[in-house]
Design an enzyme around this catalytic site. Structure first.
Site, PDB file in Angstrom:
ATOM      1  N   SER A 179       0.828  -1.214   0.000  1.00 17.97           N
ATOM      2  CA  SER A 179       0.000   0.000   0.000  1.00 17.97           C
ATOM      3  C   SER A 179       0.858   1.258   0.000  1.00 17.97           C
ATOM      4  O   SER A 179       1.951   1.272   0.577  1.00 17.97           O
ATOM      5  CB  SER A 179      -0.880  -0.003   1.256  1.00 17.97           C
ATOM      6  OG  SER A 179      -1.421   1.276   1.504  1.00 17.97           O
ATOM      7  N   TYR A 224      -2.198   5.530  -4.242  1.00 15.77           N
ATOM      8  CA  TYR A 224      -3.224   6.530  -3.959  1.00 15.77           C
ATOM      9  C   TYR A 224      -2.737   7.819  -4.602  1.00 15.77           C
ATOM     10  O   TYR A 224      -1.541   8.134  -4.541  1.00 15.77           O
ATOM     11  CB  TYR A 224      -3.367   6.762  -2.454  1.00 15.77           C
ATOM     12  CG  TYR A 224      -4.236   5.768  -1.725  1.00 15.77           C
ATOM     13  CD1 TYR A 224      -5.496   5.428  -2.212  1.00 15.77           C
ATOM     14  CD2 TYR A 224      -3.811   5.201  -0.528  1.00 15.77           C
ATOM     15  CE1 TYR A 224      -6.308   4.535  -1.515  1.00 15.77           C
ATOM     16  CE2 TYR A 224      -4.616   4.310   0.170  1.00 15.77           C
ATOM     17  CZ  TYR A 224      -5.860   3.981  -0.326  1.00 15.77           C
ATOM     18  OH  TYR A 224      -6.654   3.107   0.367  1.00 15.77           O
ATOM     19  N   THR A 282      -5.878   2.560  -6.890  1.00 16.42           N
ATOM     20  CA  THR A 282      -7.131   2.487  -6.122  1.00 16.42           C
ATOM     21  C   THR A 282      -8.019   3.674  -6.461  1.00 16.42           C
ATOM     22  O   THR A 282      -7.592   4.828  -6.390  1.00 16.42           O
ATOM     23  CB  THR A 282      -6.820   2.432  -4.610  1.00 16.42           C
ATOM     24  OG1 THR A 282      -6.061   1.246  -4.354  1.00 16.42           O
ATOM     25  CG2 THR A 282      -8.097   2.393  -3.796  1.00 16.42           C
ATOM     26  N   LYS A 304      -8.406  -0.757  -9.112  1.00 15.96           N
ATOM     27  CA  LYS A 304      -9.024  -1.367  -7.920  1.00 15.96           C
ATOM     28  C   LYS A 304     -10.176  -0.520  -7.390  1.00 15.96           C
ATOM     29  O   LYS A 304     -10.019   0.686  -7.202  1.00 15.96           O
ATOM     30  CB  LYS A 304      -7.951  -1.493  -6.824  1.00 15.96           C
ATOM     31  CG  LYS A 304      -8.455  -2.011  -5.493  1.00 15.96           C
ATOM     32  CD  LYS A 304      -7.283  -2.255  -4.547  1.00 15.96           C
ATOM     33  CE  LYS A 304      -7.710  -2.915  -3.254  1.00 15.96           C
ATOM     34  NZ  LYS A 304      -8.298  -1.992  -2.282  1.00 15.96           N
ATOM     35  N   HIS A 323     -13.596  -1.969  -1.140  1.00 19.42           N
ATOM     36  CA  HIS A 323     -12.581  -1.624  -0.136  1.00 19.42           C
ATOM     37  C   HIS A 323     -12.851  -2.358   1.185  1.00 19.42           C
ATOM     38  O   HIS A 323     -12.631  -1.825   2.277  1.00 19.42           O
ATOM     39  CB  HIS A 323     -12.583  -0.105   0.092  1.00 19.42           C
ATOM     40  CG  HIS A 323     -11.210   0.481   0.333  1.00 19.42           C
ATOM     41  ND1 HIS A 323     -10.472   1.094  -0.645  1.00 19.42           N
ATOM     42  CD2 HIS A 323     -10.454   0.546   1.455  1.00 19.42           C
ATOM     43  CE1 HIS A 323      -9.333   1.515  -0.124  1.00 19.42           C
ATOM     44  NE2 HIS A 323      -9.292   1.193   1.144  1.00 19.42           N
TER      45      HIS A 323
HETATM   46  C1  LIG Z   1      -6.794  -2.569   7.565  1.00 21.01           C
HETATM   47  C2  LIG Z   1      -7.050  -2.337   6.108  1.00 21.01           C
HETATM   48  C3  LIG Z   1      -6.329  -1.363   5.436  1.00 21.01           C
HETATM   49  C4  LIG Z   1      -6.542  -1.150   4.077  1.00 21.01           C
HETATM   50  N1  LIG Z   1      -5.765  -0.233   3.409  1.00 21.01           N
HETATM   51  C5  LIG Z   1      -5.863  -0.130   2.065  1.00 21.01           C
HETATM   52  C6  LIG Z   1      -4.958   0.672   1.328  1.00 21.01           C
HETATM   53  O1  LIG Z   1      -4.063   1.296   1.890  1.00 21.01           O
HETATM   54  N2  LIG Z   1      -5.108   0.737  -0.021  1.00 21.01           N
HETATM   55  C7  LIG Z   1      -6.091   0.042  -0.685  1.00 21.01           C
HETATM   56  O2  LIG Z   1      -6.189   0.134  -1.901  1.00 21.01           O
HETATM   57  N3  LIG Z   1      -6.944  -0.744  -0.005  1.00 21.01           N
HETATM   58  C8  LIG Z   1      -6.845  -0.867   1.333  1.00 21.01           C
HETATM   59  N4  LIG Z   1      -7.689  -1.715   2.015  1.00 21.01           N
HETATM   60  C9  LIG Z   1      -8.648  -2.517   1.268  1.00 21.01           C
HETATM   61  C10 LIG Z   1      -8.031  -3.851   0.858  1.00 21.01           C
HETATM   62  O3  LIG Z   1      -7.063  -3.662  -0.143  1.00 21.01           O
HETATM   63  C11 LIG Z   1      -9.083  -4.825   0.297  1.00 21.01           C
HETATM   64  O4  LIG Z   1      -9.854  -4.180  -0.691  1.00 21.01           O
HETATM   65  C12 LIG Z   1      -9.999  -5.398   1.378  1.00 21.01           C
HETATM   66  O5  LIG Z   1      -9.302  -5.568   2.585  1.00 21.01           O
HETATM   67  C13 LIG Z   1     -10.578  -6.725   0.924  1.00 21.01           C
HETATM   68  O6  LIG Z   1     -11.488  -7.211   1.847  1.00 21.01           O
HETATM   69  P1  LIG Z   1     -11.130  -8.316   2.972  1.00 21.01           P
HETATM   70  O7  LIG Z   1     -10.360  -7.596   4.029  1.00 21.01           O
HETATM   71  O8  LIG Z   1     -12.486  -8.726   3.433  1.00 21.01           O
HETATM   72  O9  LIG Z   1     -10.348  -9.403   2.320  1.00 21.01           O
HETATM   73  C14 LIG Z   1      -7.512  -1.921   3.388  1.00 21.01           C
HETATM   74  C15 LIG Z   1      -8.232  -2.893   4.080  1.00 21.01           C
HETATM   75  C16 LIG Z   1      -8.012  -3.112   5.425  1.00 21.01           C
HETATM   76  C17 LIG Z   1      -8.779  -4.192   6.123  1.00 21.01           C
END
Ligand SMILES: Cc1cc2nc3c(=O)[nH]c(=O)nc-3n(C[C@H](O)[C@H](O)[C@H](O)COP(=O)(O)O)c2cc1C
Length: 377
Positions: A107, A130, A156, A252, A276
């Site tokens: 990330s 981002y 994203t 994404k 997300h």
């Molecule tokens: C703690 C956390 C932080 C996240 N940070 C980002 C991020 O920095 N960039 C991003 O594109 N998605 C982020 N996401 C979304 C994840 O990339 C992903 O879409 C999502 O976690 C998928 O669902 P799941 O946790 O049920 O597998 C984050 C998700 C979580 C749980």
């Protein structure tokens, strides 16, 4: 604690080992968390067809995502503050993914930097971008990812404005953490986490600190995001980003058929059907509910991936059956990391692989590349 057999076991263990503010950061969705729950619940509604007396030998989960060989169609999602679930979390997770033969996505909001992760891996990883208002900073991030040999850029699209997660506000989440009595208590009750954290110097946003100009209040994620992320990001921007990057591009955060069709003009290599992890628009449909519609709309013209709510290998199998060429796990690997560092991430991947393999066989298939809607009841 008994034997770790499921992702839920890893979650329980992580809750006991990670300070509350960071465990909650992972285990939360926006507002009422209805979309966060729907992501998981809607998988459970899909039923598989049990088949018998078919040859189940020589099974393989190996396939490709954006032209790269993967040992199973499961990548690690980009997640912010991963180095707060466990010291040096991104470096550990990237190594576990590399050994397992699946992609790791770093990330923009990671604790370990692009260069940190590159220093401990030998195969290319993916970088998630981002887009900030400061275009020099964005260009520089893209160039750093290129220099580190990243083999795909994951752009994203669904977080130019941050969705509200009540737990983070109540917990006063920040990185590095604040030292109020409440925060000190949360950390003091997790001594192993503290010890590991004391041994690393990586406790803030490694891609940003020292790279972005005028970074004032990084400690508050929500105010920094509001200040820096560009709410004007448009389809036009995807063009210059693609050009500057010059490599494989994955978009994404697409959850709508109209947006999926619009994405075709960008020439992206793949799109990720995603909300997300239910952390942005609460009340939106689950990813797995939208996946077949988006596959029907654009699946013959772009590789469609999905994430959100995968908690088992059966969930991956169902997503693949509905047309996903690849999937991603966020919380499952974060729970593994919080529970047991690098070994915990490997355990999460092993649990998912085993469940996927056995389920595929009992559905009468030997190759993941042969799985289609016919395995669904
Ligand atoms: C703690 C956390 C932080 C996240 N940070 C980002 C991020 O920095 N960039 C991003 O594109 N998605 C982020 N996401 C979304 C994840 O990339 C992903 O879409 C999502 O976690 C998928 O669902 P799941 O946790 O049920 O597998 C984050 C998700 C979580 C749980």
């Amino acid at each position: 604690m008994g034997k770790i057999l499921t992702i839920a076991d890893l979650k329980n263990q992580a809750q006991r080992r990670v300070p509350k503010m960071f465990f909650d950061y992972a285990d939360s969705g926006a507002w009422t968390e209805s979309t966060y729950r729907a992501n998981e619940d809607d998988f459970a509604k899909i039923k598989l067809r049990q088949r018998v007396l078919v040859d189940m030998t020589d099974r393989s989960l190996a396939t490709e995502m954006v032209g790269e060989k993967v040992s199973m169609p499961v990548a690690l999602s980009p997640t912010g503050l991963t180095g707060m679930q466990h010291a040096d979390g991104e470096m550990l997770a990237a190594k576990a993914a590399e050994e397992f033969g699946v992609p790791f996505t770093l990330s923009t909001m990671s604790i370990c930097s692009i260069e940190d992760v590159a220093s401990v891996t030998s195969k290319p990883f993916w970088f998630q971008l981002y887009v900030m208002k400061d275009r020099d900073f964005v260009n520089n991030l893209i160039d750093r990812a290129k220099a580190a040999g990243c083999s795909a850029l994951v752009l994203t699209l669904d977080l130019q404005i941050l969705g509200q997660r009540h737990k983070d506000l109540r917990n006063g989440l920040s990185a590095p953490p604040k030292f109020t009595p409440k925060h000190i208590w949360q950390m003091a009750t997790r001594p192993k986490w503290c010890l590991d954290m004391a041994r690393t110097k990586r406790r803030s946003f490694g891609n940003i600190v020292g790279h972005a100009k005028n970074v004032s209040d990084l400690s508050s994620l929500s105010s920094w995001t509001a200040e820096q992320f560009d709410p004007r990001l448009s389809w036009k921007d995807v063009e210059w980003i693609k050009e500057r990057w010059g490599g494989k591009l994955i978009l994404k955060g697409i959850l709508d058929e109209e947006d999926a069709r619009a994405s075709l003009d960008t020439g992206a290599d793949a799109i990720i059907v995603s909300n997300h992890g239910g952390r942005q628009l609460d009340g939106a449909h689950s990813s797995i509910a939208m996946l077949p519609k988006i596959v029907d709309a654009v699946g013959d013209r772009v590789e469609v991936h999905m994430d959100g709510g995968i908690r088992s290998g059966q969930d991956v199998l169902k997503a693949v059956a509905l047309g996903a060429k690849g999937t991603y796990i966020g919380r499952p690997f974060l729970y593994g990391l919080g529970a047991d560092g690098k070994q915990g991430v490997t355990t999460a991947l092993e649990i998912i692989r085993k469940e996927m393999d056995v389920s595929m066989a009992l559905c009468g298939k030997r190759l993941i590349t042969d799985v289609d809607r016919s395995i669904l009841a």
